[in-house]
Design a protein around this motif. Structure first.
Motif, mmCIF file in Angstrom:
data_model
loop_
_atom_site.group_PDB
_atom_site.id
_atom_site.type_symbol
_atom_site.label_atom_id
_atom_site.label_comp_id
_atom_site.label_asym_id
_atom_site.label_seq_id
_atom_site.Cartn_x
_atom_site.Cartn_y
_atom_site.Cartn_z
ATOM 1 N N LEU A 70 -2.721 -5.289 -35.226
ATOM 2 C CA LEU A 70 -3.130 -3.908 -35.511
ATOM 3 C C LEU A 70 -4.022 -3.860 -36.740
ATOM 4 N N ARG A 71 -3.658 -4.602 -37.781
ATOM 5 C CA ARG A 71 -4.462 -4.647 -39.001
ATOM 6 C C ARG A 71 -5.835 -5.252 -38.716
ATOM 7 N N ALA A 72 -5.855 -6.322 -37.915
ATOM 8 C CA ALA A 72 -7.122 -6.973 -37.595
ATOM 9 C C ALA A 72 -8.018 -6.058 -36.779
ATOM 10 N N GLU A 73 -7.437 -5.324 -35.854
ATOM 11 C CA GLU A 73 -8.221 -4.412 -35.033
ATOM 12 C C GLU A 73 -8.854 -3.318 -35.879
ATOM 13 N N ARG A 74 -8.077 -2.762 -36.813
ATOM 14 C CA ARG A 74 -8.623 -1.724 -37.695
ATOM 15 C C ARG A 74 -9.734 -2.292 -38.574
ATOM 16 N N ALA A 75 -9.500 -3.463 -39.128
ATOM 17 C CA ALA A 75 -10.503 -4.070 -40.005
ATOM 18 C C ALA A 75 -11.785 -4.379 -39.246
ATOM 19 N N TRP A 76 -11.646 -4.929 -38.062
ATOM 20 C CA TRP A 76 -12.815 -5.297 -37.255
ATOM 21 C C TRP A 76 -13.666 -4.067 -36.949
ATOM 22 N N GLY A 77 -12.995 -2.994 -36.575
ATOM 23 C CA GLY A 77 -13.726 -1.775 -36.273
ATOM 24 C C GLY A 77 -14.366 -1.159 -37.499
ATOM 25 N N ALA A 78 -13.633 -1.153 -38.634
ATOM 26 C CA ALA A 78 -14.170 -0.548 -39.851
ATOM 27 C C ALA A 78 -15.348 -1.326 -40.400
ATOM 28 N N LEU B 26 -0.759 -15.110 -40.295
ATOM 29 C CA LEU B 26 -0.846 -14.347 -39.050
ATOM 30 C C LEU B 26 -2.030 -13.381 -39.071
ATOM 31 N N ASP B 27 -2.288 -12.783 -40.245
ATOM 32 C CA ASP B 27 -3.471 -11.921 -40.355
ATOM 33 C C ASP B 27 -4.734 -12.691 -39.981
ATOM 34 N N THR B 28 -4.845 -13.900 -40.503
ATOM 35 C CA THR B 28 -6.049 -14.703 -40.248
ATOM 36 C C THR B 28 -6.130 -15.094 -38.775
ATOM 37 N N ALA B 29 -5.000 -15.438 -38.192
ATOM 38 C CA ALA B 29 -4.981 -15.758 -36.763
ATOM 39 C C ALA B 29 -5.379 -14.548 -35.927
ATOM 40 N N ALA B 30 -4.919 -13.363 -36.327
ATOM 41 C CA ALA B 30 -5.266 -12.146 -35.585
ATOM 42 C C ALA B 30 -6.750 -11.836 -35.707
ATOM 43 N N VAL B 31 -7.336 -12.084 -36.873
ATOM 44 C CA VAL B 31 -8.781 -11.927 -37.024
ATOM 45 C C VAL B 31 -9.503 -12.912 -36.114
ATOM 46 N N ALA B 32 -8.983 -14.137 -36.031
ATOM 47 C CA ALA B 32 -9.606 -15.130 -35.155
ATOM 48 C C ALA B 32 -9.610 -14.660 -33.707
ATOM 49 N N GLU B 33 -8.533 -13.994 -33.288
ATOM 50 C CA GLU B 33 -8.509 -13.454 -31.927
ATOM 51 C C GLU B 33 -9.609 -12.414 -31.720
ATOM 52 N N ARG B 34 -9.802 -11.562 -32.748
ATOM 53 C CA ARG B 34 -10.875 -10.564 -32.645
ATOM 54 C C ARG B 34 -12.241 -11.254 -32.591
ATOM 55 N N MET B 35 -12.403 -12.331 -33.350
ATOM 56 C CA MET B 35 -13.660 -13.081 -33.319
ATOM 57 C C MET B 35 -13.893 -13.672 -31.933
ATOM 58 N N TRP B 36 -12.826 -14.196 -31.327
ATOM 59 C CA TRP B 36 -12.956 -14.738 -29.977
ATOM 60 C C TRP B 36 -13.409 -13.658 -29.014
#
Length: 964
Positions: free
Chosen positions: A235-243, A25-35
């Motif tokens: 939430l984790r993906a959003e924080r990581a993407w921003g950081a 799910l973490d990886t899928a959430a990162v993919a959403e941020r990439m999209w």
């Protein structure tokens, strides 16, 4: 059972294990941020088509990225962490440890096996199963064949587990799919099979998502399945993407209007520039644009605005600009930053410079200064759990500086600066090697291709690719054509056959055909010209070929011959030295006369040794300034000297007194001054070279109008030397010329003979050449003139040389085939299965990769240091310790002493040189051999002596020097 399957151990999960479902799910959430913030519009459009309609691609992309690690739901993986294995066993999932321990089954292959079994059972069409499983099985850098998915029979079914394990695997993938919002695994099924090139692009994006989601600083362990939710992962993906500061490029770009050229570059476009930009606007589909125009015509600016048009029309999110050499990248980096900033001022900081010496570029250093660590040292080895840490930048032993939250105030996100990730940056300037690497059957090639697809690709000086490199260039164009990537190729001296081959490669890829004869491709009728090619929606190619007049009237360049004696292959060392000294005196005599009233001369020699020898002759004779520039000067001093030469030979003609009262300047250079070198010389002296390279060199002559020149240098003059035109029979008899052995070794006899014939015809009657008007016909004659156009006395020698030339071309082309990304006969495959069969060994070493895509004996770089009492000193004199340890602030000074040795030294370096003891813990020095000089700048290397001279660079004293 999903509450015990682990994906990351406590050691890799920040002190708490991360459940496998959580990592998916973490990886899928990162993919959403990439999209949302990274993928190109063209990529999103294709994913929507694959998934079944507008708005469906985002969810399908998230699923593709997240499902990658489902192969960890097997005994083969779960046994690797003892604590986690015990919990899995306690929950009732068992295996025979002895049977499992006998065989290794990587979790990427296991994942391919799992989805290969689950997807058909869920009702997926076999066509879609066939292209999706390689994405899962290949997420660690290599695509196996289907037969490699099956676990070893020796394990008697224990690696994958029995029926209970199959139920858990199905439950994991079903639960994951439902958490994303699908009604079940059956509802995930795509409706369109994408091209193999787009599959490769997807694979690279999956790797990117996995690497980001594996960062324990942002994705620590979640060990309670009740806390595993998509909302938490988001939430984790959003924080990581921003950081991490990750972001894309243009996004949706508006097509530039009629006045855009003037806005971007502050000048009125020339007719050739208008022609190129308008051609980009008339292409019906993404395609190839070949721009042929004289040196100084403004091809680069035309190409950049054409790239902007193509990006807007076809949904590209950025650009890759590929240059022939590292030295030519630096000025282009400045130009691209200015252009990108003109589109959007906030984008200029997102441009990356991608070559091995970029830290010596002041503008690049200004962008990335402030980073605590070098992000290029992110990869460790293989950890105890079987995960390959070179596949995971956050694995064991990885440096975390600049990745776990520290973001430089300026410049691209540091995440993009790690190994293999540079092309993922939205805007990139680098050597053409970056594209050539993407056409090799190497590990993680999908990351390189993912960095090209979704961009507009611009390649300058494509004529510089020899027949070996051209195989990789053609292969790259095939994949880019199939992926629908707009490509712009630039050249001043492109042989017609090479143009046809480049267009054919791109169109073959766009047609997904093994070979494609380009029917009806017209030849340009004039010069400058533009050739556009694309594959239409109906499967038929479209072409657009136009030409116009140059902005500048033709220059009548006077061609003169300055023959020199050539020592035969059996000549003694004394004879060779005497002949060289006589040749140097001849050039010195000419320059003394030519520069009697002042002026600025450029001399281009074919070897470093000849350049050094002439420099020593001239600095004692020229009443003014003499500068030497070649590739065997240490990178720090060479960068400074290059800047100075560009300044002194600019059209502005700086008058700061550095040339003395006579205002004389002579720059002696090797082929580093041959192309993409914006200088303006009053007179040119050059060694004989193939005709296209001679014309490139002439492009440095009288490059700009309105420059004040001495009276005797107002007529453009090129003096061609480096061969003996007075062979037995006497000058003017038509006897076959003799060439320098080094020149013939570099270029081959056939092309030199053709060039000599053209030079002789132009210089014999004082006719000269009309440049640029005659450039296309001269290049065609120099490469495709068959046996015509040469003196009758040369006919037999010419035919013999042509046969050797053709045979060697075939051999060099064949030598590249084993490294190409796709094998012959496999270019119409529909999936990535088996793409890495017979792949090259993994390597992150740019030197190893360069040896793959560039022909010839490999050269090697060393770092020069001076051995001193009590330790070492850098080449510039700064003190190191007794072991060579590099104190804070000295690293760049140490690296400034890097110099490339000729291939003849490679074996000796491998046998005799090592990094200094104090370098072994430094990521940027640990693999760099040190050449320790004595206090006089000398060292012994193999069977020769070498010395480093502040003016001459590295001098080989016991053997002949090689090119550059």
């Amino acid at each position: 059972m999903l509450g015990v399957l682990w994906g990351k151990s406590e050691e890799k999960g920040g002190g708490r294990k991360n459940l496998l479902l959580s990592h998916l799910l973490d990886t899928a959430a990162v993919a959403e941020r990439m999209w949302d913030g990274f993928l190109a519009p063209s990529t999103k459009q294709m994913l929507d088509e694959v998934a079944g309609g507008a708005g469906k691609g985002r969810l399908f992309f998230a699923w593709l990225c997240g499902v990658h690690d489902c192969g960890k739901a097997t005994p083969a993986f779960q046994r690797l962490w003892p604590k986690g294995a015990a919990e899995v066993r306690a929950a009732g999932l068992s295996w025979n440890e002895a049977a499992v321990a006998r065989s290794r089954w990587r979790h990427d292959c296991a994942g391919g096996f799992v989805v290969r079994r689950l997807l058909p059972a869920a009702g997926w069409d076999e066509r879609h199963v066939g292209w999706v499983w390689p994405l899962v099985a290949g997420h660690h850098g290599r695509f196996p064949e289907e037969g490699q998915l099956t676990p070893s029979r020796r394990a008697m079914g224990q690696l994958e587990g029995g029926a209970r394990w199959a139920q858990v695997q199905r439950a994991l993938v079903e639960r994951f799919s439902r958490e994303l919002g699908f009604g079940g695994l059956a509802a995930v099924a795509p409706v369109v099979v994408p091209s193999r090139a787009f599959q490769l692009h997807m694979s690279g994006l999956i790797v990117m998502a996995d690497w980001i989601a594996s960062d324990e600083q942002h994705f620590g362990g979640v060990d309670d399945v009740r806390r595993v939710t998509l909302g938490g992962a988001r939430l984790r993906a959003e924080r990581a993407w921003g950081a991490l500061g990750l972001c894309g490029g243009w996004g949706v770009l508006a097509e530039p209007g009629p006045g855009a050229f003037r806005v971007r570059f502050g000048e009125v476009p020339r007719s050739s520039q208008v022609m190129v930009v308008e051609a980009a606007g008339r292409m019906e589909c993404p395609g190839l644009l070949v721009v042929e125009a004289p040196m100084g015509e403004g091809k680069t600016k035309a190409a950049l605005l054409a790239a902007e048009v193509l990006a807007a029309r076809f949904g590209a999110d950025g650009v890759f600009v590929g240059m022939p050499t590292q030295a030519t990248c630096d000025p282009m980096f400045e130009s691209v930053r200015g252009w990108v900033g003109g589109v959007d001022g906030g984008l200029a900081s997102r441009v990356a410079l991608l070559h091995g010496k970029r830290m010596f570029n002041r503008e690049w250093r200004g962008l990335v200064d402030g980073a605590r660590r070098d992000a290029e040292a992110q990869f460790g080895g293989v950890d105890e759990y079987g995960d390959c840490c070179e596949d995971d930048p956050y694995g064991a032993g990885a440096a975390v500086g600049g990745v776990g939250g520290e973001v430089a105030a300026r410049g691209p996100a540091q995440w993009f600066l790690g190994a293999k990730r540079g092309l993922l940056c939205p805007f990139v300037v680098g050597t053409i090697d970056q594209l050539l690497f993407a056409a090799t059957r190497t590990k993680h090639v999908m990351l390189r291709m993912a960095g090209l697809v979704g961009k507009v690709v611009v390649l300058d000086e494509v004529h510089a690719a020899d027949v070996y490199m051209s195989q990789f260039l053609g292969e790259g164009l095939r994949w880019l054509g199939q992926a629908g990537v707009p490509v712009v190729l630039l050249s001043a001296t492109l042989p017609p056959g090479q143009r046809r081959a480049l267009v054919g490669a791109y169109v073959a890829g766009a047609a997904s055909r093994e070979e494609y004869e380009v029917p009806g491709l017209p030849e340009p009728a004039g010069y400058p010209s533009v050739t556009a090619a694309w594959m239409g929606p109906g499967g038929e190619p479209g072409f657009l070929v136009e030409d116009c007049g140059s902005w500048r009237a033709d220059l009548r360049v006077r061609v003169e011959l300055l023959p020199e004696a050539v020592a035969g292959p059996g000549a003694t060392r004394e004879r060779q030295v005497a002949v060289q000294e006589a040749a140097d005196r001849g050039v010195g005599d000419f320059l003394e006369h030519a520069l009697a009233e002042g002026g600025r001369a450029l001399v281009i020699r074919n070897t470093v040794g000849r350049a050094q020898s002439l420099y020593e002759e001239l600095r004692g004779r020229v009443d003014g300034r003499v500068v030497l520039l070649h590739g065997r000067i240490a990178v720090g001093p060479r960068a400074d000297r290059t800047v100075e030469v560009l300044r002194l030979l600019s059209a502005l003609r700086p008058d700061d007194g550095s040339l003395g009262e006579g205002g004389r300047l002579v720059v002696v250079a090797t082929q580093v001054a041959e192309q993409s070198f914006d200088v303006d010389a009053d007179v040119l002296v050059t060694d004989l070279a193939p005709i296209d390279l001679l014309l490139q060199r002439i492009g440095r002559l009288h490059r700009h109008d309105g420059v004040a020149r001495p009276a005797r240098l107002r007529e453009p003059r090129v003096v061609v030397t480096g061969f003996d035109a007075a062979s037995p029979g006497g000058e003017g008899s038509g006897a076959v010329p003799r060439f320098l052995g080094a020149s013939e070794g570099i270029y081959g006899r056939y092309l030199l003979l053709r060039a000599a014939a053209l030079v002789g015809a132009a210089g014999g009657g004082g006719r000269g050449w009309s440049v640029p008007g005659e450039v296309p016909s001269l290049v065609a004659a120099g490469y495709e003139g068959a046996g015509g156009g040469v003196p009758a006395a040369w006919a037999d020698d010419m035919e013999s040389a042509r046969e050797v030339y053709v045979r060697e071309l075939g051999e060099r082309a064949d030598a590249a085939v084993k490294f190409l990304l796709s094998r012959r006969g496999d270019r119409e495959s529909a999936t990535l299965a088996g793409l890495h069969r017979a792949a090259l060994p993994p390597s992150d070493d740019a030197g190893v990769l360069q040896a793959v895509v560039r022909d010839g004996d490999p050269s090697v770089e060393v770092i020069l240091v001076v051995g001193a009492e009590g330790g070492y000193r850098t080449l510039s004199g700064r003190a190191l310790t007794v072991n060579g340890d590099v104190a804070e602030g000295l690293l760049d000074d140490v690296l400034a002493g890097t110099v490339r040795l000729p291939p003849s030294c490679t074996k000796a370096v491998a046998q005799e040189l090592l990094p200094l003891p104090g370098w072994r813990g430094d990521a940027r020095l640990r693999y760099s051999p040190a050449l320790v000089l004595d206090t006089d700048g000398r060292a012994e290397l193999g069977d020769r002596s070498v010395r480093y001279d502040a003016d001459l660079g590295l001098v080989l004293e016991a053997a002949g020097a090689a090119r550059r």
